[in-house]
Design an enzyme around this catalytic site. Sequence first.
Site, PDB file in Angstrom:
ATOM      1  N   LEU A 188       0.853  -1.193   0.000  1.00 59.28           N
ATOM      2  CA  LEU A 188       0.000   0.000   0.000  1.00 59.28           C
ATOM      3  C   LEU A 188       0.886   1.239   0.000  1.00 59.28           C
ATOM      4  O   LEU A 188       1.823   1.325   0.798  1.00 59.28           O
ATOM      5  CB  LEU A 188      -0.888   0.043   1.251  1.00 59.28           C
ATOM      6  N   HIS A 189       0.577   2.190  -0.883  1.00 57.54           N
ATOM      7  CA  HIS A 189       1.357   3.427  -0.856  1.00 57.54           C
ATOM      8  C   HIS A 189       0.602   4.634  -1.404  1.00 57.54           C
ATOM      9  O   HIS A 189       1.021   5.759  -1.213  1.00 57.54           O
ATOM     10  CB  HIS A 189       2.649   3.260  -1.666  1.00 57.54           C
ATOM     11  N   ARG A 190      -0.528   4.412  -2.076  1.00 57.93           N
ATOM     12  CA  ARG A 190      -1.189   5.535  -2.746  1.00 57.93           C
ATOM     13  C   ARG A 190      -1.808   6.501  -1.738  1.00 57.93           C
ATOM     14  O   ARG A 190      -2.436   6.074  -0.759  1.00 57.93           O
ATOM     15  CB  ARG A 190      -2.259   5.047  -3.718  1.00 57.93           C
TER      16      ARG A 190
END
Length: 366
Positions: A209-211
Amino acid sequence: MTSSPARVHLIAAARPNFMKVAPLWHALTAAPDFQPVVIHTGQHYDAAMSDDIFADLRLPAPDYHLGIGSGTHAEQTGKVMIAYEKLAMEDRPDWLIVVGDVNSTAACAMAAGKLRIPTIHLEAGLRSRDRDMPEELNRLVTDVLADVLWTPSPDADANLLAENIPAERITRVGNIMMDSYELVRPAIEAADYPGELGFAKGGYGVVTLHRPSNVDVPEKLAELVEALIAVQAVLPLIFPVHPRTRQRLGEAGQAKLEAAGIRLVGPAAYIAFMSLVSGAAAVITDSGGIQEETTYLGIPCLTLRDNTERPITISEGTARLVKAPALLTELKDALAQPKQDRKRPEFWDGHTAGRCVEDLRRRTAV
């Protein structure tokens, strides 16, 4: 009299860029009529997301490092434009190749366009039609400015034609991410990162997850944490945590995930990360590139986004768009899908870099 090789600038800025640039650098290096020059803008400056991946993909140290670092989107874009313009005026290439959709991609395309340096966009034509995504704006800008558009799939061709891009500027070359995988497949297969973490192949899922849309909104991130904890009860999870996400989770969020049994690890270099992915039963992600890699490997991919610029990974591949409350249900359904129903799109075959070199040679000769 023998003419000198065409000098080709390759822009690398972030982890997905490195993986796309590597096969192309190897193919261009093997071609006597081209001289590739690797330019690292420094947009990603974490060692595991930069230096280690260069080593994994057998890329040399960059010929130039612009050292841009972090900043707002405008700051990064402006700094890259200024730095690349200066470099290109001192070391003018015959071609510039930009890849993907990060800020450096659009910035270098803009700088080169004003210097009238012929520019190629590798991975052109992808569209999410969501302008809340900074990457979508970068894609639109870059495709308008590029002289040549190398696309990965038929939907990308159709998008460009619908935007009145002349057909002669478009060449479908396929998906170069598959080339990266094949480039180091023996090392990936020999690595046993899951085993080092105590997991058996096929007995776990991977999370990334990074957005900003997922990790920058506290309520959304909290919802995702609960969804992952629910999945953990069914499928053990390994979570290589992006630095941005680790910061947003905070100690409390990380402790909650670990208390549920989710294994949190640091960012992994390419070979280690693909060792995790290739051995996974499923992947839960908001990444673009991982949708492609899982499609190639036939692994279910639960994409935590409202849209994707890679719809072919849904129509032909293994990806599905999922919201947090439905994650567990969708995962169970995906795992039940027969493996023979998981298809690879055309030209996702490990030979994209060769097609790129052939097209570049044809266009250089004109």
